[in-house]
Design a protein around this motif. Structure first.
Motif, PDB file in Angstrom:
ATOM      1  N   ARG A 474       8.864 -16.321 -14.379  1.00 23.06           N
ATOM      2  CA  ARG A 474       8.105 -15.068 -14.246  1.00 23.06           C
ATOM      3  C   ARG A 474       6.694 -15.249 -14.779  1.00 23.06           C
ATOM      4  NH1 ARG A 474       8.136 -10.649 -18.298  1.00 23.06           N
ATOM      5  NH2 ARG A 474       7.190  -8.790 -17.360  1.00 23.06           N
ATOM      6  N   HIS A 488      13.459  -8.598 -10.237  1.00 25.32           N
ATOM      7  CA  HIS A 488      13.688  -9.642  -9.245  1.00 25.32           C
ATOM      8  C   HIS A 488      14.954  -9.352  -8.463  1.00 25.32           C
ATOM      9  CE1 HIS A 488      16.902 -11.281 -11.791  1.00 25.32           C
ATOM     10  NE2 HIS A 488      16.077 -11.090 -12.813  1.00 25.32           N
ATOM     11  N   TYR A 695      10.042  -9.733  -5.804  1.00 26.45           N
ATOM     12  CA  TYR A 695       9.623  -9.403  -7.164  1.00 26.45           C
ATOM     13  C   TYR A 695       8.777  -8.126  -7.145  1.00 26.45           C
ATOM     14  CZ  TYR A 695      11.094 -14.147  -8.379  1.00 26.45           C
ATOM     15  OH  TYR A 695      11.824 -15.291  -8.585  1.00 26.45           O
TER      16      TYR A 695
END
Length: 765
Positions: A474, A488, A695
């Protein structure tokens, strides 16, 4: 459900209705067709058919007439390739109004004109209405097309429901000398539906991912069915290529296809307001078909939360404990979320523990600060990024070994796949069909999967459970994109050759989303060599310059040379939409090789696919703008041009990436942008494999700031602070959105930057 245009369609409001009504056309059909015995036999067969009511009439037309029609088509018409997310075919010249042609032109197509009048004659319309129980059919509004499927061509699942259509039909013009073999594909396939109750109590029908019946093409055979909203789902199976190019010349699936409509004003049976009522019902059914309550896979975003490991300085190391799943809390407009919102990455570079973790998966090059900075610049310039050799050699080899150890082919039956493997079939088929696997097992109580689950965790599963949802990854995404990631949703996908695809769908959320695709397809042959493409482009340019007097703009279909100067330009047809009707059958014995094509008068007018044609499997992002190829109607937003199309007609493609090995794409997707994965041809050397992640982005901060006239440089609470609003200038977005406020203040349109970026393929692969 789809309201897509059937390629090659010509819609006619014919002025010769009196000729059809007054002339007895029965002699143009097979002897005995209109007898009481024949009529009752066809009615009985139709009423007992499944999975929904349909009919098949063999030897429909008087044989010599249909042979003459085929000869006229081969001699006087040529075909152009047409390709969208839902089909790949060849279409005939734009014969919008046969009666609008001059006498010299009509002399070239007398049999085709006779056939058209016979099919829409009062006697045959009454016959078909009696068989189907559809009610009266129009003789003034006709919908006809000449479509040709060569090896690799296909039409995916849809239900044909548009406006005033009542009956859909296909009349096959396959080679009468060499009968069609079922093993060649090209069958019309019918899909059963299952009824479900929605949460609001309404009942909807959803098609099964597996077809229930396949009807192979045959010379002079008519297949037909009443158009039924949400029920008459069908497709056309791919025409399979032979390893012997000589045999491919036989595999030309030519057909005249179209629809019968409700009676128009002035005709017997006309009902005022019925067409508007049907259009409203069609629209309602389309809206219901977009309902995803019974779709698979379902969105399942996971939010990041407390870290499971920290280094000595308290920095986030690797993985996060998932504390909630389901819809992510909407952005409040100031870059904040609820209590489950994530702590934004605090550092401008990766820590040593984070690097150690990522080095287990990623190529070291992409962890170097200078490289990350270069990636960041590229992403900010283009809203997208493509990275080759993303995984390090050691880990990539373990992924390859795992994939190559899997069965080369899997069953096409959904129940068998889901009963015996860890895969689930994506559905419904009028939206998508492929195999997917989630980070968690779909059914932990399925005892038949115990052996599968006891196997060591595969590297594909490890990427889903360890790498892509980790805090370290991330943070890497944040450094590359400047975006703050809040959740996610990750899954692995496998697109089976000869089976699978994802049709174009639009992203409807207000907030942009970062989408990741990690391609791990180990086989070759998914895209042409760059040098070959350049050579082809040079040849095309030479051809255009050498034929400047006769060159057509774009992929406009033309008549063959023999008739090019004799046929005058006619008015464009009324596009009543939609796709075609046809699909696939089970396979049978191979036909012995014959000297094919030698009996054709003008075989050069018959299109054929070359071995180098693309096999699909590429992923593309599309604008939903109208295309220049359809100036008088809003074109299907998924339409794009094939590799043979001119540059002027592929502007709707924002980004595309072929299936390939160890390549990553990142795309910041805005509202309205379409995305699809092209059907994977049976000619592909293997299945398409990838791992995808969606995402959610928080702290975008561009909407309100842009309204204050800052030209995208807002003072939102995202990582950009008082500088550039997060994502505001980097989205792949649809320029046709009227709610973009002051986005026109940006220095350069997003799509223009994207198309000029070297990492973007602005065409099909």
């Amino acid at each position: 459900m789809s309201n897509r245009k059937r390629p090659g369609e010509f819609s006619e409001h014919i002025g010769s209705h009196k000729r059809r009504s007054s002339t007895d056309h029965r002699a143009k059909f097979r002897r005995g067709l209109f007898s009481t015995e024949s009529l009752e036999g066809e009615r009985a067969s139709y009423r007992t058919s499944s999975p929904y009511l349909h009919g098949v009439i063999t030897d429909l037309i008087e044989d010599s007439l249909l042979r003459s029609v085929r000869e006229e088509i081969l001699e006087h018409l040529s075909f152009s390739p047409k390709e969208t997310d839902i089909y790949k075919i060849h279409q005939s010249g734009d014969l919008a109004n046969l009666d609008g042609l001059d006498d010299d032109s009509l002399k070239l197509l007398p049999s085709l004109l006779t056939l058209r009048d016979a099919l829409y004659s009062s006697s045959f319309r009454e016959y078909l209405s009696t068989v189907t129980g559809s009610g009266p059919l129009s003789g003034t509004k006709t919908d006809m097309a000449i479509n040709v499927y060569t090896p690799g061509c296909h039409l995916l699942c849809h239900d044909d429901v548009i406006g005033s259509r009542r009956v859909s039909y296909i009349l096959y013009l396959t080679d009468p000398v060499y009968p069609w073999v079922r093993q060649w594909g090209g069958s019309l396939r019918l899909y059963p539906t299952k009824k479900y109750k929605r949460q609001d109590g309404a009942t909807i029908k959803v098609p099964s991912p597996d077809y229930a019946k396949a009807i192979p093409p045959a010379w002079n055979q008519l297949s037909f069915f009443a158009v039924q909203p949400g029920e008459s789902f069908h497709d056309v199976e791919e025409v399979f290529a032979s390893k012997d190019p000589k045999r491919n010349k036989q595999r030309v699936r030519m057909a005249i296809s179209g629809w019968y409509h409700i009676p128009q004003e002035g005709e017997d049976g006309y009902q005022e307001g019925l067409e508007e009522q049907l259009a409203a019902e069609s629209s309602l059914t389309q809206l219901q078909s977009k309902d995803d309550e019974h779709d698979l896979p379902k969105a399942n975003p996971m939010t990041y939360a407390d870290v499971t490991g920290q280094d000595s300085n308290g920095s986030n190391v690797a993985t996060a404990r998932v504390v909630s799943s389901g819809p992510v809390t909407p952005n409040t407009g100031n870059g904040t979320h609820d209590a489950h919102s994530q702590t934004e990455p605090e550092e401008d570079s990766l820590t040593e523990p984070e690097i150690d973790f990522l080095l287990k998966f990623l190529s070291p090059t992409y962890l170097v600060p200078d490289t990350i900075e270069e990636l960041n610049t590229s992403f900010n310039d283009a809203s997208s990024l493509r990275i080759d050799k993303f995984l390090n050699d050691k880990y990539a080899e373990s992924v390859r070994a795992f994939i190559m150890s899997q069965p080369d082919t899997l069953s096409s039956k959904t129940s068998k796949i889901e009963f015996q493997t860890g895969w689930t079939v994506a559905r419904p088929p009028h939206k998508h069909r492929y195999l997917f696997m989630l980070p968690t097992d779909p059914d932990p109580n399925n005892q038949n999967l115990l052996a599968f689950k006891k196997k060591p965790v595969s590297p594909v599963k490890e990427m889903m459970t360890t790498l892509l949802p980790s805090l370290a990854f991330r943070k890497w995404l944040h450094l590359v994109t400047d975006l703050n990631i809040s959740s996610h949703d990750i899954r692995a996908r496998r697109y089976r050759r000869g089976n699978d695809y994802s049709l174009a769908t639009a992203y409807e959320e207000e907030e942009p989303r970062l989408e990741l695709t990690l391609g791990v397809t180990p086989t070759d042959g998914w895209e042409e060599d760059e040098e070959e493409e350049e050579e082809e482009e040079e040849v095309e340019e030479e051809d255009v310059s050498d034929n400047s007097d006769t060159a057509e703009e774009g992929p406009v279909p033309v008549l063959a040379d023999a008739a090019k100067d004799k046929i005058s330009e006619v008015n464009e047809a009324d596009n009543n939409g939609a796709s075609e009707d046809e699909n696939e059958a089970e396979q049978q014995e191979e036909q012995d090789e014959n000297d094919s094509g030698s009996h054709e008068k003008n075989p050069s007018t018959t299109p054929e696919n070359e071995p180098g044609d693309n096999v699909g499997g590429y992923e593309a992002y599309m604008s939903s703008d109208p295309l220049p190829s359809a100036p008088n109607s809003f074109s299907d937003p998924a339409v794009y041009q094939s590799a043979t199309a001119g540059e002027d007609e592929d502007d709707s493609v924002l980004f595309s990436m072929a299936a390939g090995w160890n390549r990553l794409s990142l795309v910041l997707r805005d509202k309205g942008v379409m995305r699809f994965v092209k059907y994977v041809s049976a000619r592909a050397e293997g299945d398409r494999w990838d791992v995808v992640g969606e995402y959610a982005v928080e702290g975008d901060g561009d909407d309100e700031d842009d309204e204050e006239g800052d030209g995208g440089n807002g003072d939102g609470d995202g990582e950009g602070g008082e500088g550039e609003g997060e994502g505001g200038e980097r989205r792949i977005e649809d320029d046709d959105d009227d709610d973009d406020d002051d986005s026109t203040d940006l220095a350069e349109p997003v799509e223009a930057r994207l198309r000029s970026h070297p990492d973007s393929d602005s065409g099909s692969d």
